[in-house]
Each structure stands twice: as C-alpha cells, then as structure tokens.
Design an enzyme around this catalytic site. Sequence first.
Site, mmCIF file in Angstrom:
data_model
loop_
_atom_site.group_PDB
_atom_site.id
_atom_site.type_symbol
_atom_site.label_atom_id
_atom_site.label_comp_id
_atom_site.label_asym_id
_atom_site.label_seq_id
_atom_site.Cartn_x
_atom_site.Cartn_y
_atom_site.Cartn_z
ATOM 1 N N ARG A 119 34.351 -35.656 41.112
ATOM 2 C CA ARG A 119 35.134 -35.092 40.018
ATOM 3 C C ARG A 119 34.401 -33.956 39.312
ATOM 4 O O ARG A 119 35.013 -32.929 38.979
ATOM 5 C CB ARG A 119 35.519 -36.193 39.026
ATOM 6 C CG ARG A 119 36.332 -35.726 37.817
ATOM 7 C CD ARG A 119 37.422 -34.720 38.137
ATOM 8 N NE ARG A 119 38.292 -35.129 39.226
ATOM 9 C CZ ARG A 119 39.070 -34.299 39.905
ATOM 10 N NH1 ARG A 119 39.060 -32.988 39.638
ATOM 11 N NH2 ARG A 119 39.833 -34.739 40.883
ATOM 12 N N LYS A 154 36.783 -14.723 25.277
ATOM 13 C CA LYS A 154 37.645 -15.891 25.057
ATOM 14 C C LYS A 154 37.487 -16.854 26.232
ATOM 15 O O LYS A 154 38.393 -17.047 27.050
ATOM 16 C CB LYS A 154 39.096 -15.446 24.870
ATOM 17 C CG LYS A 154 39.292 -14.574 23.637
ATOM 18 C CD LYS A 154 40.722 -14.063 23.522
ATOM 19 C CE LYS A 154 40.879 -13.158 22.300
ATOM 20 N NZ LYS A 154 42.247 -12.603 22.176
ATOM 21 N N LYS A 186 35.157 -3.799 15.299
ATOM 22 C CA LYS A 186 36.547 -4.210 15.200
ATOM 23 C C LYS A 186 37.036 -3.996 13.772
ATOM 24 O O LYS A 186 36.296 -3.521 12.898
ATOM 25 C CB LYS A 186 36.689 -5.665 15.647
ATOM 26 C CG LYS A 186 36.126 -5.911 17.061
ATOM 27 C CD LYS A 186 36.435 -7.272 17.592
ATOM 28 C CE LYS A 186 37.842 -7.327 18.134
ATOM 29 N NZ LYS A 186 38.120 -8.606 18.834
ATOM 30 N N GLU A 215 37.141 -0.501 18.334
ATOM 31 C CA GLU A 215 38.560 -0.847 18.392
ATOM 32 C C GLU A 215 39.345 0.109 17.501
ATOM 33 O O GLU A 215 38.989 0.325 16.342
ATOM 34 C CB GLU A 215 38.761 -2.286 17.909
ATOM 35 C CG GLU A 215 40.209 -2.755 17.940
ATOM 36 C CD GLU A 215 40.346 -4.158 17.389
ATOM 37 O OE1 GLU A 215 40.470 -5.091 18.191
ATOM 38 O OE2 GLU A 215 40.316 -4.318 16.145
ATOM 39 N N ASP A 236 44.082 -1.107 20.626
ATOM 40 C CA ASP A 236 44.621 -2.440 20.370
ATOM 41 C C ASP A 236 46.105 -2.419 20.063
ATOM 42 O O ASP A 236 46.561 -1.709 19.159
ATOM 43 C CB ASP A 236 43.860 -3.071 19.198
ATOM 44 C CG ASP A 236 44.230 -4.522 18.981
ATOM 45 O OD1 ASP A 236 44.493 -5.229 19.980
ATOM 46 O OD2 ASP A 236 44.259 -4.962 17.817
#
Length: 298
Positions: A119, A154, A186, A215, A236
């Site tokens: 597994r 992410k 950002k 960004e 973006d």
Amino acid sequence: MDGRGVTVNEFRARRLATLGLDPAEVGRIVELALAEDLGPRRQDVTSEATIPAGQRDVAEVVARADGVVAGLDVAAAVFEAVDAELVVELSADDGAHVSRGDVLAVVSGPTRALLTAERTALNLLCRMSGVATHTSAWTRELAGSKAQVLDTRKTTPGLRSLEKYAVRAGGGANKRMGLYDEAMIKDNHKLAAGGVAAAFRRIREASPGVTIQVEVTTLDEALEAVEAGADFLLCDNMAPPLLSRIVAAVGDRAQLEATGNLTLNTAAAYAATGVDYLSVGALTHSSPILDIALDLRS
C-alpha cells in the site's frame, strides 16, 4: 526507525539521482510513509498472522487504467526498505504512456514483505502517476504553441519534490521549489511595500542575485514591473484579449505567465496569446490518482 530516513540502496540511489530526485529526501519520505502505515512497532498484523515466515512469491505491479506513469523507482525504494531481499524489476520507464493491464514492474521475495510494502508503494506511485497523467493532458492541449505548463507551490505537504518530479515526467515544467529559491511579488507584498517598484527595490537590495517574479493584474502594472527590472511576470486572472495586449507591449523584455482559473478547455486560447507559460495549481492539488495495483502471481 529514528526519523532520519530510510537509506536507499546504492543502485536505487543512482537511478533516483539520474531522474533528478535526491535519494536522501526520497528515503525520508519513504520512512515517514512506512511509519504512518506500520505504526511504532513496524508491524503488519495481518500478513504476519496469515503468511508463513518462509513463504516467497512473485507479484506484478499492474496498471488498472490508461495514463502516464511516474514514481516507479520511488515505489521500488519502498519495497527495498521493507526487506532488502525483495527484488524489483521495472518493466516501464517514468514518463511512459501505459495502458490498462500493462505490467509496470515485477517484485519477488518474501511474501510478508511484499504485502507489507504494497500500500505504501502504491500510494506514492498512484499519486505521482496521477499528477503525470494530468500534466500530460495539458501538454497535449498546448502542442503547437510555445507555451509550457507550469506547476505551483500548491502541493501535498511533504511530497513537493515527488509531485514536481511527476509534473516533469508528464511533460510540464517546474516553477520555484519554495519561498527560498526565487522571489515572487504578489498583491499582498505590493500593498505592504507600497507598490511594485518599492517591493522590487527592497528585494534587489536584500538579495542581489535572486530571480524576481512579479504578479500583475493590469497593463499598467505590467509595464511598471518591467521598467523596475522584472524579467518574469505572472499575469493573474486576465482574459486572453488583455494578455495579448500585454504580450505586444512587453515584447521580449520579460517572460510572461498566464495564471488563475485556467482549464483544459481554455488552454489553447491562452497559449494563442503568445505567453510563455500557463501556471496550473490543479496539476498537484487536484489530480486524481492513476489506478495501479499489485497482484500476486497464482
């Protein structure tokens, strides 16, 4: 288990290094995954109770669905960590397109160890192959354009290096590994610093050699960032018409990436704007596994 990680054998370490994976990091991941499954006593109570200690068998790792495989050497490292007597023979290469029923590897040795490792090995292999398969779908959509599909941060905690490797196996490219290797300005950074130019200047003063990405959400911001010295812009949540205008205005002064709410259905339209990259967090945060199983030969 002392928390320092499994020591990958020399043969497997060489193969992992050739693939761009750190054998020591793979060992740490394997150690944690096995500890999660086997507990503090490192015990498989079912296999130990039902299978004689001396029994040996051969098992096949089999694709249950069509897709792109990734992580075969990582899975092999799991089997070898559980018992050095387990012998793993790979029948496919990472990045290969496989079909349902294809045998990807053959594992032979003590049956208890085979089933104990099953597994954990499959969890990593199925996850990585799912990311590679999803990435391959994006790569096909972008074929014929200059655009490449990029991953993001992410990722599943603890599995970033494996998932980013799987993106490469599927034909995609990697962005920064973490917060340490590239700077990315950002919206919140711009607000906190007082604008793009101020944020850019502060990073350049603090870390002169670091790559700085910015960004942007408007044409004016894109031009401001380029004038400040940025050579990579994240555009973006822009519609293709605006992206096309930015591509024309920026020219070859910076690389351009489309990001935000991209889908396979819109990939070709975004690539047609002339951007260099499409950044897709879903490659790692939303890819379904590729179904792969372990079957004992009867």
